[in-house]
Design an enzyme around this catalytic site. Sequence first.
Site, mmCIF file in Angstrom:
data_model
loop_
_atom_site.group_PDB
_atom_site.id
_atom_site.type_symbol
_atom_site.label_atom_id
_atom_site.label_comp_id
_atom_site.label_asym_id
_atom_site.label_seq_id
_atom_site.Cartn_x
_atom_site.Cartn_y
_atom_site.Cartn_z
ATOM 1 N N HIS A 413 0.825 -1.211 0.000
ATOM 2 C CA HIS A 413 0.000 0.000 0.000
ATOM 3 C C HIS A 413 0.859 1.261 0.000
ATOM 4 O O HIS A 413 0.606 2.219 -0.707
ATOM 5 C CB HIS A 413 -0.833 -0.024 1.289
ATOM 6 C CG HIS A 413 -2.249 0.293 1.049
ATOM 7 N ND1 HIS A 413 -3.269 -0.501 1.467
ATOM 8 C CD2 HIS A 413 -2.812 1.323 0.401
ATOM 9 C CE1 HIS A 413 -4.404 0.030 1.100
ATOM 10 N NE2 HIS A 413 -4.156 1.132 0.444
ATOM 11 N N GLU A 649 -10.250 -7.576 -23.653
ATOM 12 C CA GLU A 649 -9.553 -8.026 -22.443
ATOM 13 C C GLU A 649 -9.310 -9.529 -22.456
ATOM 14 O O GLU A 649 -8.684 -10.055 -21.540
ATOM 15 C CB GLU A 649 -10.375 -7.685 -21.200
ATOM 16 C CG GLU A 649 -10.588 -6.220 -21.005
ATOM 17 C CD GLU A 649 -11.295 -5.920 -19.701
ATOM 18 O OE1 GLU A 649 -10.635 -5.513 -18.754
ATOM 19 O OE2 GLU A 649 -12.523 -6.118 -19.646
ATOM 20 N N ASP A 673 -6.117 -7.249 -17.990
ATOM 21 C CA ASP A 673 -6.767 -8.550 -18.132
ATOM 22 C C ASP A 673 -6.284 -9.293 -19.364
ATOM 23 O O ASP A 673 -6.128 -10.504 -19.339
ATOM 24 C CB ASP A 673 -8.293 -8.386 -18.156
ATOM 25 C CG ASP A 673 -8.848 -8.281 -16.750
ATOM 26 O OD1 ASP A 673 -8.426 -9.090 -15.907
ATOM 27 O OD2 ASP A 673 -9.654 -7.384 -16.483
ATOM 28 N N CYS A 720 -6.529 1.267 -22.515
ATOM 29 C CA CYS A 720 -6.825 1.873 -21.216
ATOM 30 C C CYS A 720 -6.248 1.046 -20.071
ATOM 31 O O CYS A 720 -6.355 1.420 -18.915
ATOM 32 C CB CYS A 720 -8.333 2.062 -21.028
ATOM 33 S SG CYS A 720 -9.213 0.491 -20.966
HETATM 34 C C1 PEP Z 1 -7.736 -3.899 -17.806
HETATM 35 O O1 PEP Z 1 -8.061 -5.067 -17.571
HETATM 36 O O2 PEP Z 1 -6.693 -3.572 -18.413
HETATM 37 C C2 PEP Z 1 -8.612 -2.795 -17.366
HETATM 38 C C3 PEP Z 1 -8.393 -1.556 -17.741
HETATM 39 O O3 PEP Z 1 -9.621 -3.129 -16.501
HETATM 40 P P1 PEP Z 1 -9.413 -3.377 -14.920
HETATM 41 O O4 PEP Z 1 -7.954 -3.125 -14.622
HETATM 42 O O5 PEP Z 1 -10.328 -2.456 -14.226
HETATM 43 O O6 PEP Z 1 -9.788 -4.824 -14.809
HETATM 44 MG MG MG Z 2 -10.091 -5.429 -16.854
#
Ligand code: PEP
Ligand code: MG
Length: 789
Positions: A413, A649, A673, A720
């Site tokens: 953390h 993903e 993911d 993203c």
């Molecule tokens: C990802 O999987 O890259 C993503 C942006 O979603 P999260 O990290 O919220 O699963």
């Molecule tokens: Mg994700």
Amino acid sequence: MAIDPTSATLYAPCAGNVVALQAAKHAVTLRASNGAEILLHVGVDTVAFGGEGFEAHVVQGQDVRVGDPLLTFDLDGLAPRVRSLITPVIIINGGGFAVVRREQQRTVRVGDFLMELQSLGETASSGAVVVPGPEIRKYLRVPYEHGIHARPAALLAAALRGFSADVSALAHGRKANARSAVAWMELGVQRGDEVMVIAIGPDATAAVAALEAAFAAPPAPRVIRDPAVQADERALRGVVASRGIAVGPAALIAGEAPLPSETGAGVARESADLERARAFVRAQLEKLHATTTGLAREVLDAHLSFIDDPELLQTAQAWIARGKSAGYAWREAVEESAKALNAVGDSRVAERADDLRDLAAQVLRALAGDAALLDPPAGSILIGQELLPSQLVGLPAGRIAGFCTAAGGPTSHVALLAAAMGVPALGAAGPRVMHIAEGTPLVLDAEQGLLRIAPDAATLAAAEKALVHDRSKRVAARAAAHSECRLASGERIQVFANVGALADVRVALEHGAEGCGLLRTEFLFLERDTPPDVEQQTETYQSIVSAFAGRPVVIRTLDAGSDKPLRYLPLPRGENPALGVRGVRASLRNPELLREQLRAILRVEPLTACRILLPMITDDSEMQSVREIVEDLCRQLGSATPLLGAMIETPASALGADRLAAVADFLSIGTNDLAQYTLAMDRGESELAAHLDALHPAVLRLISISAAAARAAGRPVAVCGGLASDPLAAALLVGLGVDELSAVPSVIPELKSRLRSLRLDDCRELAERALEAASAAAVRALAVDAGGN
Ligand code: PEP
Ligand code: MG
């Protein structure tokens, strides 16, 4: 290694024969079948108890199996009377063995892996193990930030030119010809791993020395070079918790919270003491809370919710009623809850256990009358065993230059907080950190993972120069963060921010975000007993969209399931929740919840600023199902249909991106993911964290396929996931055909300045080479060589 016991029984860590049982029953020596003699010694100075509080379960000469109980001790009775109950595990005939792997800094259960020994066959001298004959063996620790990737591998292979010895390298049970750069890379070793090098031949000693010298001079870029520093007294190696360089004097972090005495002075007195200490800590937390934002505020929120937690208080009161002191009672209550949280097996819940322990330390300090916040000199580098999140959050902004702790890792953390606050930090630097005197000049190089102690004038000057250069680059990047972002060759790349709450929007805009590329709506749904209603949701989405003042906001529908369970949404929780009902699958199984969320989004004004993004898409039928619902609601509300995007993903969605691009208005690649599912490595598995790298060529190939499909269909494609926040990856993503990035707000200025230095042709060429590379490490090396550090 040593075990910090959490239960009162010592178990056999391996099968063996009990060759010694100390008369005071505080220590046992086992001989394992490979001849290793392992001494397990409960605590420090425990021999003085002459057996009191210890009970042996074995006798000398007895054979034991792994996990058999060896002895039991009175944990509660002994703890207050000894300096420590830490239990060293020592290989007493260690000269004949080498520790190949060992567990460190983590909780282990009985029977879990502790360490692996390798018999060296012959006698050893310190450091190098010399075997008769022309064979030299030596353990070397990998110093390179990204493990042995292409450039270190080439350097190591080159170091052996001119020697005739036969040299190999062993790690993770694999053996490599040390003259082959490819073989070095295939060992798959990471920074901090130990590699055994074996040289046979007349010049074996010199060949090993040459390799050792190569290990001591990491060829990392952006380095203050000082090849001598690796193994000397004046530098410590640590794990980078938050990148950056700092120069300043050492300031010691106050030691652990004082150990409370067990026995109380009566229920009334102890209850009043606890109440007073809690009130003090609560007031301190509230004061900080009023001036903090983002992740730091989340930590304080958690502490504030725990300080008045009725269950904790009830348990503490019960201990006080049994005659215990306020401190003892509070610590027991917190430990009980923290253990229960850890046992849930959910990483987000386990994080809360760390918050609880942090809070326990604050209350214990208050009880001991030592509750002042840390007050180090301005510009100093904090050093100590560990730094608690509350201690970091409690420091005035900009007070410290950085910190380095003996314990702690990159995912703790406090590491995340440091990164969010832009404070350079190293963790896991080992116990030698504790020997540094207050005021000692330090260079904290949290790029290379080095703490230089009392460096010479030349090193200091080089570090200061690097720091000034770094700062001026950052200032320039901040100044240019609000201008449009184009590559040096003229192409427009949009840079958005990932946002989790309204508080993040200000930070995003300050750092030059052109909008929000990912609004994770989970935060509204988690940690509550009922789902938020349409009004609550609309209000929240509206406030975020309004704060972005007309800039586009990509609102992702609820991504529940897997590591984000919801109390009020009973999702099947199979053996493998990451492969279970999560993301859009969970939404389609709970259509009313989905409709409510979509209704809330569709009420936001102006709706033209909103785009809707669906997580965990596997194929176009899911996209179609949600589109039908959205269009139906739009008809009812008389509104236009907003743009609807699919997250890439899963490998399936990447490979089927052409079909998805036909039914989606845009694609957004979630590399976190996508890497987890492509590499079959759980995001929450700390053992694999160093290998779960979205720059793996297999992941890049899927990104390339997705980007090409989007382009062919005339759809925009964004990234993203976490890879978009890594400036090293920017050139590659652009080269693969990505036209938007959505990153954590704080990196946007650096990201834009990196993008402005790139030419599209070069990016494409780099991407081509990366797609053909052998490993993520090789891709990183290519990106570094292309100037992406
Ligand atoms: C990802 O999987 O890259 C993503 C942006 O979603 P999260 O990290 O919220 O699963
Ligand atoms: Mg994700």
